[in-house]
Design a protein around this motif. Structure first.
Motif: not given
Length: 62
Positions: A29, A32, A38-43, A62
């Motif tokens: 992942v 920053n 920083i983990i996207r919900k999509k990921t 999610c």
């Protein structure tokens, strides 16, 4: 989402998530500029950890 938020939401320790990333069970992942993941919900939706060493663990959604 931060690793702390993912950990809390899915009741998985941060150390476990870091370990899964380290061994390649979940993809690397982005971080920053402070080095925080920083983990996207999509990921997170794409992580399928339902078959670890033959044991059903979890599927994140999610």
């Amino acid at each position: 989402m931060t690793i702390a938020e993912v950990s809390e939401k899915y009741d998985i320790s941060q150390d476990t998530l870091r370990y899964y990333e380290r061994i390649g069970l979940i993809p690397h992942v982005n971080r920053n500029k402070n080095g925080n993941r920083i983990i996207r919900k999509k990921t997170v939706n794409g992580w399928n950890l339902s078959n670890v060493c033959g044991m059903q663990v979890f599927r994140l959604k999610c």
